[in-house]
Motif scaffolding. Structure first.
Motif, short mmCIF file in Angstrom:
data_model
loop_
_atom_site.label_atom_id
_atom_site.label_comp_id
_atom_site.label_asym_id
_atom_site.label_seq_id
_atom_site.Cartn_x
_atom_site.Cartn_y
_atom_site.Cartn_z
N ASP A 332 8.42 22.35 -40.52
CA ASP A 332 7.28 21.75 -39.85
C ASP A 332 7.68 20.77 -38.75
N LYS A 333 7.17 21.00 -37.55
CA LYS A 333 7.50 20.16 -36.40
C LYS A 333 6.85 18.78 -36.48
N ASP A 334 5.68 18.69 -37.11
CA ASP A 334 5.01 17.40 -37.23
C ASP A 334 5.82 16.45 -38.13
N SER A 337 8.93 15.29 -36.37
CA SER A 337 8.64 14.20 -35.41
C SER A 337 8.46 12.87 -36.12
N LYS A 369 3.05 22.20 -45.05
CA LYS A 369 4.02 21.58 -44.13
C LYS A 369 5.28 21.26 -44.93
N ALA A 411 -0.53 9.63 -41.28
CA ALA A 411 -0.90 10.67 -40.32
C ALA A 411 -1.83 11.72 -40.93
N THR A 416 -4.07 13.27 -37.89
CA THR A 416 -3.46 13.35 -36.57
C THR A 416 -2.40 14.44 -36.50
N ILE A 417 -2.13 15.10 -37.64
CA ILE A 417 -1.19 16.22 -37.65
C ILE A 417 -1.83 17.41 -38.37
#
Length: 417
Positions: A332-334, A337, A369, A411, A416-417
């Protein structure tokens, strides 16, 4: 707020006593006596931490700490407690025990997150007598159904279904896992790197962005058995020398790609396997691992071209059967980050790496995720008693997950993700 590294290391040493070998390693396959006894202690310790404990159909152990949000679901941290034969102290166990340490740290600091926080120990992540590695996570996400494993047994005649029941699981409980996985919003796994990339960079930890794909094939090389003394060299159809040439080509072609792909032959059977007989048949398994489907396919195609050239030149026959073609998995890119942001705030160096080994996080990525953090392995040693990660590196990686967990909770709450 930081994890207590001294307490964690005492846990790791204490857990290593279960299945400890004479040279300091650990042999703790799932469903062994050592595994069963450790499961009992682990469950008891989770309950003493005030966690509600659940054992699902695949005998995965879950411990939940309730959040203060209104039924928002769970963020899960964990790994596995089983080991390979004569393995090390850290592979798998570090991820589970760090998750337990993070639970203790949150409790001691009276910190409650909006989401429920769960710790998981997955069953039979390592290769085992039932030939079903990453069994617990694959079962949980629905890749292995009760019907698929109903008739599975090991070489000693033990049925997997019965072994599951001994440790609190059972095929009858498999359907319930579908509902359990709906509540999971994210998963993070801490694991030793099992390689030398972090050591080469002199960095304590890495955030994992993907898990490599694996292609595996069985190759049968058919030559002609004959007398080793009376058969002249130009009259031979030696299956072993043909196979040897093929194996060297796998090494050569994968080396050309530097760090992007690896190839291995780890199993070889020779027939009739006698000193005075030219080998007439060879069976070997080869695998190629890479970070993209294109890279794997490219190398496999080139390997097959070389195989055919060798077979034609040596006048031998080839038969092949692919038994695994597992695609690479993007994590998962979120969460990546978020973990990057936490590392920057901690002022700790990090890097981003792919995992060349398959872990439970790869399967969890199919339902939620999913992310991983690697901690530096000294000498790249793993699956052996010499397996080692330094206290300071472990502490940094644990605090990264702790701070990342808090950011992730926020988050997800704010969506927000």
């Amino acid at each position: 707020m930081k994890v207590n590294i001294d307490r964690l290391m005492k846990d790791i040493e204490r857990y290593s006593e279960f299945g400890k070998t004479t040279d300091g390693g650990v042999t703790r396959p799932s469903f062994s006596h050592a595994d069963i006894e450790l499961r009992k202690m682990f469950i008891d310790e989770l309950k003493k931490l005030g966690l509600s404990v659940t054992i699902d159909g695949a005998a995965n152990i879950w411990g939940k700490r309730k959040g203060v949000g209104n039924n928002l679901g769970s963020i899960v941290i964990g790994s596995h407690l089983d080991s390979v034969p004569n393995g090390g102290w850290y592979d798998g166990a570090l991820g589970v025990l760090m998750a337990k340490e993070i639970m203790r740290t949150l409790t001691e600091n009276d910190v409650f997150l909006d989401h429920d926080i769960e710790i998981v120990s997955f069953t039979a992540e390592e290769s085992n007598e039932f030939n079903l590695s990453t069994f617990g996570s694959r079962s949980f996400v629905g890749c292995l159904s009760a019907d698929k494993i109903r008739g599975v047994h090991n070489s000693k005649g033990k049925w997997l279904s019965e072994e599951l029941e001994k440790v609190g699981g059972g095929l009858g409980e498999f359907p319930k896992m579908k509902e359990l996985r709906k509540k999971i919003k994210a998963f993070i796994e801490l694991h030793i790197e099992q390689g030398q990339r972090l050591e080469d960079k002199n960095i304590s930890m890495a955030i994992v962005d993907q898990v490599a794909g694996i292609y595996r094939s069985n190759v049968k090389v058919i030559g002609e058995s004959n007398h080793s003394g009376t058969t002249m060299m130009d009259k031979r159809k030696d299956a072993l020398t043909a196979a040897a040439e093929m194996i060297l080509e796998i090494e050569h072609l994968c080396k050309e790609c530097m760090n992007g792909v690896v190839g291995t032959v780890g199993r070889l059977d020779v027939y009739p396997n006698a000193t005075n007989i030219i080998p007439g048949e060879i069976n070997f398994n080869f695998e190629v691992r890479g970070c993209t489907e294109e890279l794997i396919k490219n190398r496999v195609n080139k390997i097959q071209e070389k195989f055919n050239d060798i077979a034609n030149k040596r006048k031998i026959e080839l038969k092949q059967e692919v038994f695994l073609d597992q695609k690479p998995v993007d994590l998962d890119k979120d969460i990546l980050s978020i973990l990057q942001s936490a590392a920057v705030e901690m002022d700790e160096p990090y890097t981003i790496l792919p995992s060349m080994a398959v872990h439970d996080a790869a399967h969890m990525a199919s339902i939620t995720k999913s992310s991983m953090v690697f901690v530096k392995s000294i000498g790249g040693k793993s699956h052996c008693p010499e397996e080692l990660s330094l206290h300071s590196d472990i502490e940094k990686s644990g605090n990264l997950i702790l701070q990342g967990l808090i950011k992730l909770d926020n988050a997800l709450t704010k969506q927000t993700i």
